[in-house]
Motif scaffolding. Structure first.
Motif, PDB file in Angstrom:
ATOM      1  N   LYS A  72      11.484 -26.257   1.533  1.00 19.57           N
ATOM      2  CA  LYS A  72      10.395 -26.210   2.503  1.00 19.57           C
ATOM      3  C   LYS A  72      10.090 -27.589   3.061  1.00 19.57           C
ATOM      4  O   LYS A  72       9.770 -27.739   4.252  1.00 19.57           O
ATOM      5  N   ALA A  73      10.204 -28.590   2.230  1.00 17.97           N
ATOM      6  CA  ALA A  73       9.922 -29.957   2.676  1.00 17.97           C
ATOM      7  C   ALA A  73      10.890 -30.397   3.767  1.00 17.97           C
ATOM      8  O   ALA A  73      10.525 -31.194   4.647  1.00 17.97           O
ATOM      9  N   GLY A  75      12.371 -28.242   5.891  1.00 17.14           N
ATOM     10  CA  GLY A  75      12.254 -27.360   7.033  1.00 17.14           C
ATOM     11  C   GLY A  75      13.450 -26.446   7.218  1.00 17.14           C
ATOM     12  O   GLY A  75      14.388 -26.438   6.424  1.00 17.14           O
ATOM     13  N   ILE A  97       5.886 -25.151   7.469  1.00 17.15           N
ATOM     14  CA  ILE A  97       7.073 -26.005   7.420  1.00 17.15           C
ATOM     15  C   ILE A  97       7.604 -26.211   8.838  1.00 17.15           C
ATOM     16  O   ILE A  97       7.265 -25.466   9.762  1.00 17.15           O
TER      17      ILE A  97
END
Length: 332
Positions: A72-73, A75, A97
């Motif tokens: 998620k960090a 994207g 995200i």
């Protein structure tokens, strides 16, 4: 051989996404003109009222719901003619995200703007090969997760919610008609339908100019088409892929094709008789019911998946005008 989803898995994913995606309505058609041909036991699963205007929101959110915090960090990225790009952008925004979606320069401007409105960065490429190359670059250089437009178990589990809701809403269905692009929608719908009622027929429909699933079924393996030619851009992937193909083989009874003229006639009849403004991908289902599938569904309890309505007014108007010239032939 791909591992087939179970009804329990479908229900669990549906429960996980409940409240984030809409439970779209199922209605019974009341058109006297269509009833003369198909009977009044025609039902419409109105997935065009889903978030982002198509069923695609379910699959995109399903995939994103499985990402780790590290993923998620970084994207996500996606490639699409438009509907999946909008849905992936929306799902990413809901998850908090970032999204970079890749589209061709020929994509409908409305769909480009809607992807941007959902907060995504839109990258335009000259053709689909360049678009997939850009996605691969984003995966490699930025660590983004590729959210595939139709292939994969999580996409299927998301789309299966359409079939699950339909079977809950209408008892004793005899048949369901679903349009096919890459096969993500029909893989989920067909799995849910057949696991609940094995006797209910599932029919797929493709444009004659983009019949990759039909070709794959004939070859008994996924194939790539040499040429694609259809107005139904969301039904125009040039190939099928192993997972969605395997589910199609397992759960779909038959795949038929319709011409672009028939698709436009289907759109015209949706608008005039059912009061729905739909994109070509949805028009294909009514075209199939009135055309190649008429003898198999007329007078029976059958449902059409009205999959989407992301179309600008000018394009819609031109397709309706084209379709009106072919309505009489489709009605027979």
């Amino acid at each position: 051989m791909a591992e087939l989803p179970t009804l329990s898995e479908i229900e669990q994913r549906y429960a996980q996404l409940e409240g984030q995606v809409l439970r779209t309505p199922t209605v019974q058609a009341t058109s006297a003109k269509l009833a003369d041909v198909l009977g009044f036991d025609l039902f419409l699963k109105l997935e065009l009222f889903q978030h982002t205007g198509t069923f695609k929101a379910r699959g995109a959110l399903s995939v994103i719901s499985t990402l780790t915090n590290a993923q998620k960090a970084n994207g996500i990225t996606a490639v699409s003619a438009g509907n999946h790009a909008i849905a992936a952008s929306w799902a990413a925004r809901k998850a908090g995200i970032s999204a970079k979606v890749v589209m061709t320069r020929t994509a409908n401007p409305l769909r480009i703007e809607r992807s941007k409105a959902e907060g995504a960065e839109v990258i335009l490429c000259d053709d689909i090969a360049a678009a997939f190359g850009e996605v691969q670059r984003l995966e490699k250089e930025e660590g983004r997760t590729f959210v595939h437009p139709f292939e994969g178990v999580n996409t299927t589990l998301g789309a299966a919610g359409v079939g699950l809701e339909l079977m809950q809403d209408v008892q004793d269905l005899d048949a369901v008609i679903v349009s096919i692009g890459g096969g993500g929608l029909i893989s989920g719908v067909a799995a849910a339908v057949k696991l609940i009622n094995p006797n209910c027929k599932v029919f797929g429909v493709e444009p004659t100019g983009a019949a990759s699933m039909s070709a794959s079924r004939n070859a008994n393996e996924p194939v790539t088409m040499d040429e694609i030619n259809t107005i139904a851009d969301s039904l125009a992937p040039p190939y099928s892929l192993p997972y969605s193909f395997a589910l199609n083989q397992a759960f779909v009874d038959e795949v038929v094709t319709v011409t672009d003229d028939q698709i436009c006639a289907g759109q015209a009849l949706y608008q005039e008789e059912l009061k729905l403004a739909v994109e070509p991908a949805a028009g294909a289902t009514l075209a199939a019911a009135l055309g190649p599938l008429r003898n198999k569904v007329a007078g029976k309890r059958h449902a059409l998946i009205v999959c989407g309505a992301n179309i600008d007014s000018a394009t819609f108007a031109s397709q309706i005008v084209r379709g009106q010239d072919h309505v009489a032939a489709l009605l027979g």
